[in-house]
Motif scaffolding. Structure first.
Motif, PDB file in Angstrom:
ATOM      1  N   SER A 137       0.845  -1.196   0.000  1.00 26.43           N
ATOM      2  CA  SER A 137       0.000   0.000   0.000  1.00 26.43           C
ATOM      3  C   SER A 137       0.883   1.249   0.000  1.00 26.43           C
ATOM      4  N   GLY A 138       0.260   2.398  -0.217  1.00 30.56           N
ATOM      5  CA  GLY A 138       0.992   3.662  -0.164  1.00 30.56           C
ATOM      6  C   GLY A 138       1.736   3.861   1.145  1.00 30.56           C
ATOM      7  N   PRO A 139       1.081   3.679   2.310  1.00 31.18           N
ATOM      8  CA  PRO A 139       1.806   3.813   3.571  1.00 31.18           C
ATOM      9  C   PRO A 139       2.974   2.827   3.710  1.00 31.18           C
ATOM     10  N   GLU A 140       2.820   1.616   3.179  1.00 33.59           N
ATOM     11  CA  GLU A 140       3.919   0.652   3.236  1.00 33.59           C
ATOM     12  C   GLU A 140       5.080   1.085   2.347  1.00 33.59           C
ATOM     13  N   VAL A 141       4.771   1.681   1.206  1.00 31.87           N
ATOM     14  CA  VAL A 141       5.830   2.216   0.344  1.00 31.87           C
ATOM     15  C   VAL A 141       6.569   3.324   1.077  1.00 31.87           C
TER      16      VAL A 141
END
Length: 136
Positions: A81-85
């Motif tokens: 996900s974006g936060p994981e990136v």
């Protein structure tokens, strides 16, 4: 190549009397192929961009390095996900701006403190391009 494939669009227009304008490399990471294509087409109408696009967070991390100037990132993507990136950016050589374009509003998992700009979808061309110019 289908719209689901990752691809690169290189454009280099110059209005500086024959001198090339600064090359800006943008990586667009979003699982919506039509939205990625729209953003790349908007950038194609600007002075100088090399635009790469990927369909998930895992591919975004794989392509992020010192050659990328701006990462345009969706929050809800497969694989990462974006936060994981964003959490993994320090494991890359990327040192550019991060612009989040998401249907989700900012929250404690990912907000304006984590990224350069946080914009909610839908977004218009003028706001997107203005944000890109400010982020160079």
């Amino acid at each position: 190549m289908t719209l689901e494939d990752d691809h690169t669009i290189s454009l280099s227009k110059s209005d500086t009397g024959g001198h090339d304008a600064q090359q800006v490399t943008v990586l667009v990471a979003d699982d919506d192929a039509d939205f990625r294509e729209t953003l790349c087409l908007w950038l194609a109408n600007e002075d100088t961009y090399e635009t790469n696009d990927v369909q998930n967070g895992e591919r975004a991390i794989a392509q992020l390095d010192e050659t990328v100037d701006i990462l345009v990132l969706d929050r809800q993507m497969p694989k990462l996900s974006g936060p994981e990136v964003v959490e993994r950016l320090d494991k890359t050589s990327f040192d550019g701006a991060v612009i989040v374009l998401s249907a989700d509003t900012a929250d404690s998992a990912l907000d304006e403190n984590d990224v350069t700009e946080y914009l909610t979808k839908p977004i218009g061309q003028a706001l997107f391009l203005d944000t890109m110019r400010r982020s160079i």
